[in-house]
Write a protein that holds these residues in place. Structure first.
Motif, PDB file in Angstrom:
ATOM      1  N   ASP A   1       0.864  -1.179   0.000  1.00 28.80           N
ATOM      2  CA  ASP A   1       0.000   0.000   0.000  1.00 28.80           C
ATOM      3  C   ASP A   1       0.898   1.226   0.000  1.00 28.80           C
ATOM      4  OD1 ASP A   1       0.934   0.185   2.606  1.00 28.80           O
ATOM      5  OD2 ASP A   1      -0.963  -0.360   3.546  1.00 28.80           O
ATOM      6  N   GLU A   2       0.339   2.395   0.294  1.00 27.93           N
ATOM      7  CA  GLU A   2       1.148   3.612   0.262  1.00 27.93           C
ATOM      8  C   GLU A   2       2.167   3.675   1.396  1.00 27.93           C
ATOM      9  OE1 GLU A   2      -2.371   4.205   2.828  1.00 27.93           O
ATOM     10  OE2 GLU A   2      -2.106   3.500   0.758  1.00 27.93           O
ATOM     11  N   ARG A   3       2.033   2.828   2.389  1.00 27.11           N
ATOM     12  CA  ARG A   3       2.959   2.809   3.520  1.00 27.11           C
ATOM     13  C   ARG A   3       4.069   1.780   3.328  1.00 27.11           C
ATOM     14  NH1 ARG A   3       1.257   2.478   9.924  1.00 27.11           N
ATOM     15  NH2 ARG A   3       3.359   2.251  10.770  1.00 27.11           N
ATOM     16  N   LEU A   4       3.690   0.564   2.978  1.00 26.36           N
ATOM     17  CA  LEU A   4       4.663  -0.498   2.711  1.00 26.36           C
ATOM     18  C   LEU A   4       4.868  -0.568   1.204  1.00 26.36           C
ATOM     19  CD1 LEU A   4       3.475  -3.303   5.162  1.00 26.36           C
ATOM     20  CD2 LEU A   4       5.345  -1.670   5.477  1.00 26.36           C
ATOM     21  N   VAL A   5       5.988  -0.027   0.747  1.00 29.92           N
ATOM     22  CA  VAL A   5       6.215   0.104  -0.686  1.00 29.92           C
ATOM     23  C   VAL A   5       7.465  -0.659  -1.106  1.00 29.92           C
ATOM     24  CG1 VAL A   5       5.071   2.347  -0.773  1.00 29.92           C
ATOM     25  CG2 VAL A   5       7.544   2.242  -0.387  1.00 29.92           C
ATOM     26  N   ASN A   6       7.614  -0.816  -2.402  1.00 24.79           N
ATOM     27  CA  ASN A   6       8.797  -1.420  -2.988  1.00 24.79           C
ATOM     28  C   ASN A   6      10.035  -0.658  -2.519  1.00 24.79           C
ATOM     29  OD1 ASN A   6      10.644  -2.681  -4.646  1.00 24.79           O
ATOM     30  ND2 ASN A   6       9.841  -1.842  -6.548  1.00 24.79           N
ATOM     31  N   GLY A   7      10.894  -1.318  -1.745  1.00 23.10           N
ATOM     32  CA  GLY A   7      12.081  -0.665  -1.198  1.00 23.10           C
ATOM     33  C   GLY A   7      12.041  -0.472   0.304  1.00 23.10           C
ATOM     34  N   THR A   8      10.906  -0.757   0.953  1.00 23.12           N
ATOM     35  CA  THR A   8      10.819  -0.635   2.412  1.00 23.12           C
ATOM     36  C   THR A   8      11.682  -1.707   3.068  1.00 23.12           C
ATOM     37  OG1 THR A   8       8.564   0.230   2.276  1.00 23.12           O
ATOM     38  CG2 THR A   8       9.279  -0.628   4.403  1.00 23.12           C
ATOM     39  N   VAL A   9      12.521  -1.284   4.006  1.00 22.19           N
ATOM     40  CA  VAL A   9      13.491  -2.184   4.642  1.00 22.19           C
ATOM     41  C   VAL A   9      13.038  -2.536   6.063  1.00 22.19           C
ATOM     42  CG1 VAL A   9      15.902  -2.418   5.400  1.00 22.19           C
ATOM     43  CG2 VAL A   9      15.360  -1.265   3.238  1.00 22.19           C
ATOM     44  N   GLY A  10      13.316  -3.760   6.463  1.00 22.14           N
ATOM     45  CA  GLY A  10      12.961  -4.197   7.810  1.00 22.14           C
ATOM     46  C   GLY A  10      13.881  -5.290   8.309  1.00 22.14           C
ATOM     47  N   ARG A  11      13.547  -5.818   9.496  1.00 21.39           N
ATOM     48  CA  ARG A  11      14.359  -6.865  10.132  1.00 21.39           C
ATOM     49  C   ARG A  11      13.469  -8.047  10.475  1.00 21.39           C
ATOM     50  NH1 ARG A  11      15.747  -7.749  15.724  1.00 21.39           N
ATOM     51  NH2 ARG A  11      14.412  -5.971  16.215  1.00 21.39           N
ATOM     52  N   VAL A  12      13.943  -9.263  10.181  1.00 27.87           N
ATOM     53  CA  VAL A  12      13.188 -10.482  10.471  1.00 27.87           C
ATOM     54  C   VAL A  12      13.232 -10.767  11.967  1.00 27.87           C
ATOM     55  CG1 VAL A  12      12.999 -12.959  10.062  1.00 27.87           C
ATOM     56  CG2 VAL A  12      13.642 -11.434   8.181  1.00 27.87           C
ATOM     57  N   LEU A  13      12.051 -10.879  12.576  1.00 27.72           N
ATOM     58  CA  LEU A  13      11.959 -11.167  14.009  1.00 27.72           C
ATOM     59  C   LEU A  13      11.888 -12.662  14.292  1.00 27.72           C
ATOM     60  CD1 LEU A  13       9.330  -8.467  15.055  1.00 27.72           C
ATOM     61  CD2 LEU A  13      11.827  -8.297  15.122  1.00 27.72           C
ATOM     62  N   GLY A  14      11.411 -13.433  13.328  1.00 25.54           N
ATOM     63  CA  GLY A  14      11.245 -14.872  13.511  1.00 25.54           C
ATOM     64  C   GLY A  14      10.400 -15.422  12.384  1.00 25.54           C
ATOM     65  N   PHE A  15       9.936 -16.687  12.526  1.00 20.79           N
ATOM     66  CA  PHE A  15       9.174 -17.360  11.483  1.00 20.79           C
ATOM     67  C   PHE A  15       7.945 -18.015  12.100  1.00 20.79           C
ATOM     68  CE2 PHE A  15      13.497 -16.905  10.164  1.00 20.79           C
ATOM     69  CZ  PHE A  15      13.411 -16.557   8.819  1.00 20.79           C
ATOM     70  N   HIS A  16       6.766 -17.724  11.535  1.00 20.53           N
ATOM     71  CA  HIS A  16       5.514 -18.152  12.147  1.00 20.53           C
ATOM     72  C   HIS A  16       4.478 -18.483  11.083  1.00 20.53           C
ATOM     73  CE1 HIS A  16       7.027 -16.810  16.067  1.00 20.53           C
ATOM     74  NE2 HIS A  16       7.516 -15.776  15.411  1.00 20.53           N
ATOM     75  N   THR A  17       3.394 -19.126  11.499  1.00 20.70           N
ATOM     76  CA  THR A  17       2.309 -19.476  10.588  1.00 20.70           C
ATOM     77  C   THR A  17       1.332 -18.314  10.444  1.00 20.70           C
ATOM     78  OG1 THR A  17       0.938 -20.384  12.358  1.00 20.70           O
ATOM     79  CG2 THR A  17       2.464 -21.901  11.266  1.00 20.70           C
ATOM     80  N   ILE A  18       0.512 -18.405   9.403  1.00 18.63           N
ATOM     81  CA  ILE A  18      -0.537 -17.405   9.200  1.00 18.63           C
ATOM     82  C   ILE A  18      -1.497 -17.401  10.383  1.00 18.63           C
ATOM     83  CG2 ILE A  18      -2.556 -16.828   7.786  1.00 18.63           C
ATOM     84  CD1 ILE A  18      -0.985 -17.797   5.350  1.00 18.63           C
TER      85      ILE A  18
ATOM     86  N   ARG B   1      10.389  -0.467   9.148  1.00 16.70           N
ATOM     87  CA  ARG B   1      10.502   0.932   9.564  1.00 16.70           C
ATOM     88  C   ARG B   1      10.081   1.817   8.395  1.00 16.70           C
ATOM     89  NH1 ARG B   1      12.020   1.409  15.162  1.00 16.70           N
ATOM     90  NH2 ARG B   1      12.928  -0.618  15.662  1.00 16.70           N
ATOM     91  N   THR B   2       9.051   2.607   8.593  1.00 18.44           N
ATOM     92  CA  THR B   2       8.550   3.489   7.550  1.00 18.44           C
ATOM     93  C   THR B   2       8.503   4.922   8.074  1.00 18.44           C
ATOM     94  OG1 THR B   2       6.194   3.439   8.146  1.00 18.44           O
ATOM     95  CG2 THR B   2       7.044   1.569   6.865  1.00 18.44           C
TER      96      THR B   2
END
Length: 277
Positions: A74-91, A199-200
């Motif tokens: 969306d307008e907040r999470l865009v192509n190029g938004t960088v972040g850090r993986v906290l862990g791995f989980h199910t939907i 982080r946005t």
């Protein structure tokens, strides 16, 4: 360069793909946690086109890996938004931990038909389409965390206010995350996906990033190639070429290997136009 106050390192831009691969592989190997690998589900009549997809056929991540979205949500999470993986989980775990407005991501395995004779649109480089029901491809949004600041609250049995009485949800074993070829709904629901703190400019958001669809179509709307894969890549480093069209807030550029006379000037002008790095 030292980490930013958010803990995110500036993305290093290199002219050569080999430099990017070496930088990302070295940093990933330095993390002590286990690797979670994801193999793409490809189809279409022109497999050669898959080589130019925004995401590779195989991805590998670890907890604390620095990653980047390669598709607009969306307008907040865009192509190029960088972040850090906290862990791995199910939907299921993350839906049980999400803010009340969140809902299940639409499955890319069975894309909606473009009825009425309309030509289907290419989704390469385009934002995921949000339906009237609030479902968004590629993500479970606004996941609430437990007291450790990295685990979904449902794992602790401490869900948001509207789910106080819900039973704790436990994640499945990480078997299906390791390159599973199964594409059924059950496999998708049990697969462990990266939970990412992005982080946005508007602040921090925790998102479970799931598989999304990337398509290439001809001028008549006929499918040439299709890839279902996580819309994420490692983001400690990337190529200058791949960074085109992306919104990256903080970068570090290595121009020692440029081979075109005007290449340095072009990229410095681009950075200045974005307000610097």
């Amino acid at each position: 360069l030292p980490p930013l106050p958010s803990g995110i390192l500036p993305t290093e831009l290199y002219p050569l793909r080999a430099q990017v691969e070496r930088a990302n592989t070295t940093r990933l190997a330095a993390l002590p946690s286990a690797i979670f690998a994801y193999t793409a589900r490809d189809s279409g009549t022109h497999p050669k086109v898959l080589e130019s997809m925004a995401v590779p056929a195989r991805l590998a991540f670890k907890t604390d890996a620095q990653v980047m979205l390669v598709k607009n949500v969306d307008e907040r999470l865009v192509n190029g938004t960088v972040g850090r993986v906290l862990g791995f989980h199910t939907i299921a775990t993350c839906l049980a931990s999400a803010a009340p407005s969140a809902s299940a991501p639409a499955s890319p395995e069975k894309p909606a038909s473009a009825g009425g004779g309309a030509k289907p649109r290419s989704s390469v480089g385009a934002g995921s389409q949000e339906s009237a029901s609030g479902k968004t491809n590629g993500a479970v949004r606004n996941v609430q965390l437990g007291s450790d600041g990295r685990t979904p609250s449902a794992v602790y049995g401490a869900t948001p206010a509207d789910k106080e009485n819900a039973a704790p949800v436990r994640d499945a074993k990480p078997l299906s995350a390791r390159g599973s070829a199964g594409g059924g709904k059950g496999a998708r629901d049990e697969e462990l996906y990266p939970l990412v703190e992005f982080r946005t400019p508007a602040g921090t958001e925790v998102v479970l990033v799931v598989r999304d669809e990337f398509r290439v179509e001809d001028n008549e709307g006929r499918l040439l190639a299709r890839r279902v894969q996580l819309p994420l890549v490692l983001a400690w480093a990337m190529s200058i070429h791949k960074s085109q069209g992306q919104t990256i807030e903080h970068v570090k550029i290595d121009l020692r290997s440029v081979f075109e006379k005007g290449e340095c000037c072009d990229w410095m002008l681009l950075l200045l136009g974005l307000g610097g790095c």
